[in-house]
Structure formats: structure tokens, C-alpha cells
Scaffold this active site. Structure first.
Site, PDB file in Angstrom:
ATOM      1  N   GLY A  51      55.116  57.265  54.343  1.00 36.25           N
ATOM      2  CA  GLY A  51      55.789  57.255  55.640  1.00 36.25           C
ATOM      3  C   GLY A  51      54.833  57.542  56.782  1.00 36.25           C
ATOM      4  O   GLY A  51      53.634  57.769  56.580  1.00 36.25           O
ATOM      5  N   SER A  53      52.839  59.439  58.850  1.00 38.84           N
ATOM      6  CA  SER A  53      52.400  60.846  58.806  1.00 38.84           C
ATOM      7  C   SER A  53      50.880  60.956  58.884  1.00 38.84           C
ATOM      8  O   SER A  53      50.210  60.988  57.865  1.00 38.84           O
ATOM      9  CB  SER A  53      52.892  61.502  57.516  1.00 38.84           C
ATOM     10  OG  SER A  53      52.534  60.718  56.383  1.00 38.84           O
ATOM     11  N   LYS A 106      51.195  47.775  55.555  1.00 38.82           N
ATOM     12  CA  LYS A 106      51.142  48.119  56.984  1.00 38.82           C
ATOM     13  C   LYS A 106      49.706  48.351  57.418  1.00 38.82           C
ATOM     14  O   LYS A 106      49.358  48.149  58.599  1.00 38.82           O
ATOM     15  CB  LYS A 106      52.013  49.348  57.265  1.00 38.82           C
ATOM     16  CG  LYS A 106      51.627  50.614  56.491  1.00 38.82           C
ATOM     17  CD  LYS A 106      50.646  51.497  57.209  1.00 38.82           C
ATOM     18  CE  LYS A 106      50.268  52.690  56.344  1.00 38.82           C
ATOM     19  NZ  LYS A 106      49.324  53.604  57.007  1.00 38.82           N
ATOM     20  N   ASP A 159      56.106  53.477  59.325  1.00 36.70           N
ATOM     21  CA  ASP A 159      54.673  53.613  59.056  1.00 36.70           C
ATOM     22  C   ASP A 159      53.881  52.558  59.814  1.00 36.70           C
ATOM     23  O   ASP A 159      52.744  52.803  60.256  1.00 36.70           O
ATOM     24  CB  ASP A 159      54.422  53.488  57.548  1.00 36.70           C
ATOM     25  CG  ASP A 159      53.241  54.313  57.081  1.00 36.70           C
ATOM     26  OD1 ASP A 159      52.553  54.904  57.925  1.00 36.70           O
ATOM     27  OD2 ASP A 159      53.000  54.369  55.859  1.00 36.70           O
ATOM     28  N   SER A 169      44.565  56.232  63.546  1.00 39.81           N
ATOM     29  CA  SER A 169      44.523  55.200  62.511  1.00 39.81           C
ATOM     30  C   SER A 169      43.115  54.624  62.367  1.00 39.81           C
ATOM     31  O   SER A 169      42.587  53.990  63.273  1.00 39.81           O
ATOM     32  CB  SER A 169      45.508  54.077  62.866  1.00 39.81           C
ATOM     33  OG  SER A 169      45.301  52.951  62.035  1.00 39.81           O
ATOM     34  N   ASN A 171      42.387  52.218  60.388  1.00 39.53           N
ATOM     35  CA  ASN A 171      42.540  50.759  60.325  1.00 39.53           C
ATOM     36  C   ASN A 171      42.499  50.161  61.727  1.00 39.53           C
ATOM     37  O   ASN A 171      41.816  49.171  61.981  1.00 39.53           O
ATOM     38  CB  ASN A 171      43.857  50.399  59.630  1.00 39.53           C
ATOM     39  CG  ASN A 171      43.867  50.794  58.175  1.00 39.53           C
ATOM     40  OD1 ASN A 171      43.231  50.161  57.350  1.00 39.53           O
ATOM     41  ND2 ASN A 171      44.584  51.861  57.850  1.00 39.53           N
TER      42      ASN A 171
END
Length: 252
Positions: A51, A53, A106, A159, A169, A171
Site C-alpha cells: 500500500g 507507505s 505501480k 500506491d 519515490s 522510481n
């Protein structure tokens, strides 16, 4: 993950619940992480915890909600009751495959979102990318036996939002560098662990194996591994044949 799990086998009691927090697809087999864990721990209950987080915020006790899923609902409730507190709320879901596919793919869309940011594109582009991204994630997940509604929850759109929009992030940060002209390999080296990098390749391979159309994943894979200029990838996506948004073939 398989290597780590195999090293743990001699020390694990059969009554121990294994909670997987890794996200991705195993190279070669293209199996989810819970599938790998179940093969390593056939006598144990295996669950996933996933999720929106970011660890940086969880550690500072910023209110966070996640989801856990297991083949045994009582196991899920046990995890929920054990880990929930005033700032960390755990929901239960019965769809292990959906939670894993959402949490893994994701990262692919977030990497693409970072590329868009690096190219200097706007909010319109990111909104389109995220919306169509969750669509293709759902399409693959349903084909693998997941429930469609899971992708509208914490492990899906939840997410996706946090990973596409936050500078926490890795990514997204790697994608920004790629969009600015840094090579994918160098971007990964600078940022460190970029889960979406390898997952893009594996997800594209899985989509071809399953016969599922995933245009964003395909174009990102070409940028990362075939030298396709990022601007060309955007042009390729925008130039695809016109479609009906509801895509009845997806629902079937």
C-alpha cells in the site's frame, strides 16, 4: 527474495506467519513474490503487506494506511490486529494476486511518470498516464485471476498516487533523470534501488506471455532497454488508434 527465503528455511517454525513486503516479479519465472515465498515455505501461511507507505513517513508516525492479504482470512486479521496502531492502519483484502500486481506494477508507471516530469510535461500528462496506467495494471491483474475492485484500493490506485507524485519515490526520481537525458543505467546508479527498472522488463515479458496489451509498459521498456528516446515514446502513445475508454474487451 528466493535466495533469502531459502536461507531462512532451516530456522523457520511451521507456525510462523511469513509477511512479504517485497514488490516485483521474479526474473525468468515471472512469479509474484508471494508465489516465490509459498514455494520456499510450503508449510507456512504467507501474506502480503502493501500500500501507499513511504518508510520515511511511517517512521515519523505520519498517518498511513496499508492493506494485507492472505489465502486465510484469519491470518490476515491476525496481521491486522498485530500491526495496527494510532498512525498505521491496516485493512484486510482477500485478493493476494491483485494486491501484489498492483504493488509491483505501480513502480513501472511511477518510473514513466518521472520521465514525463523530466521532459517538462504537465499535470494533464501525468493524470492521463496514471489513469491509463492503472487500467493496464488492472488488465494484467484480472487476466492472472485478480479482482478488478482491488485496483481501486490501497494496493492499486492508492500506491500508484503516492509513488507517482512524491519525491520520496526512487522510481520517480530515476524517471526524472531519464527524462532529462541521463541514460537509464546511470539514472539507476545515481538513485540506487529502483524497483520499477527490472520490473518493467519482467512486466512487459509477462504481458506478452499472457497476451495482454500494456502500451505504457511496452514504451517504457523500449526507453529503458532499447534506446528509444523518451519523447518518441510519448508520441507513440499519443498516436495509438482511437479507443473506447471502457474497453469491453478488458471486462471480458
Amino acid at each position: 527474495l528466493r535466495e533469502v527465503c531459502e536461507s531462512v528455511v532451516p530456522y523457520l517454525e511451521s507456525r510462523t506467519i511469513v509477511v512479504n513486503t517485497a514488490k516485483g516479479l521474479e526474473g525468468g519465472s515471472l512469479k509474484t513474490m508471494c508465489c516465490v515465498a509459498k514455494e520456499c515455505f510450503p508449510n507456512n501461511h504467507v501474506a502480503v503487506l502493501t500500500g501507499p507507505s513511504h518508510a520515511e513517513e511511517v517512521a515519523r508516525k505520519v498517518p498511513t494506511t496499508v492493506v494485507t492479504a492472505s489465502d486465510d482470512r484469519e491470518v490476515s486479521y491476525y496481521i491486522q490486529n498485530t500491526l495496527s496502531n494510532d498512525t498505521f492502519r491496516v485493512y484486510v483484502n482477500d485478493d493476494v494476486m491483485g494486491c501484489e500486481i498492483g504493488g509491483s506494477l505501480k513502480n513501472v508507471i511511477a518510473l514513466a511518470a518521472g520521465v514525463c516530469d523530466g521532459l517538462g510535461l504537465g499535470d494533464n500528462t501525468k493524470a492521463a498516464l496514471m489513469t491509463r496506467g492503472i487500467r493496464e495494471i488492472s488488465r494484467l491483474g484480472v487476466a492472472m485471476g485478480a479482482k478488478l475492485e482491488t485496483f481501486g484500493g490501497l494496493s492499486g490506485i492508492g500506491d500508484l498516487i503516492v509513488t507517482c507524485c512524491s519525491m520520496h519515490s526512487r522510481n520517480r526520481r530515476a524517471g526524472i533523470l531519464i527524462g532529462k537525458g541521463v541514460t537509464p543505467e546511470e539514472a539507476v546508479r545515481q538513485v540506487g534501488t529502483v524497483e520499477g527498472y527490472v520490473c518493467t522488463k519482467n512486466a512487459w515479458e509477462l504481458s506478452k506471455r499472457m497476451g495482454i496489451e500494456m502500451p505504457i509498459t511496452e514504451q517504457l521498456a523500449k526507453v529503458l532497454f532499447e534506446g528509444e528516446p523518451a519523447a518518441n515514446a510519448i508520441k507513440n502513445l499519443m498516436g495509438r488508434p482511437s479507443r473506447n475508454e471502457t474497453e469491453s474487451t478488458f471486462l471480458s
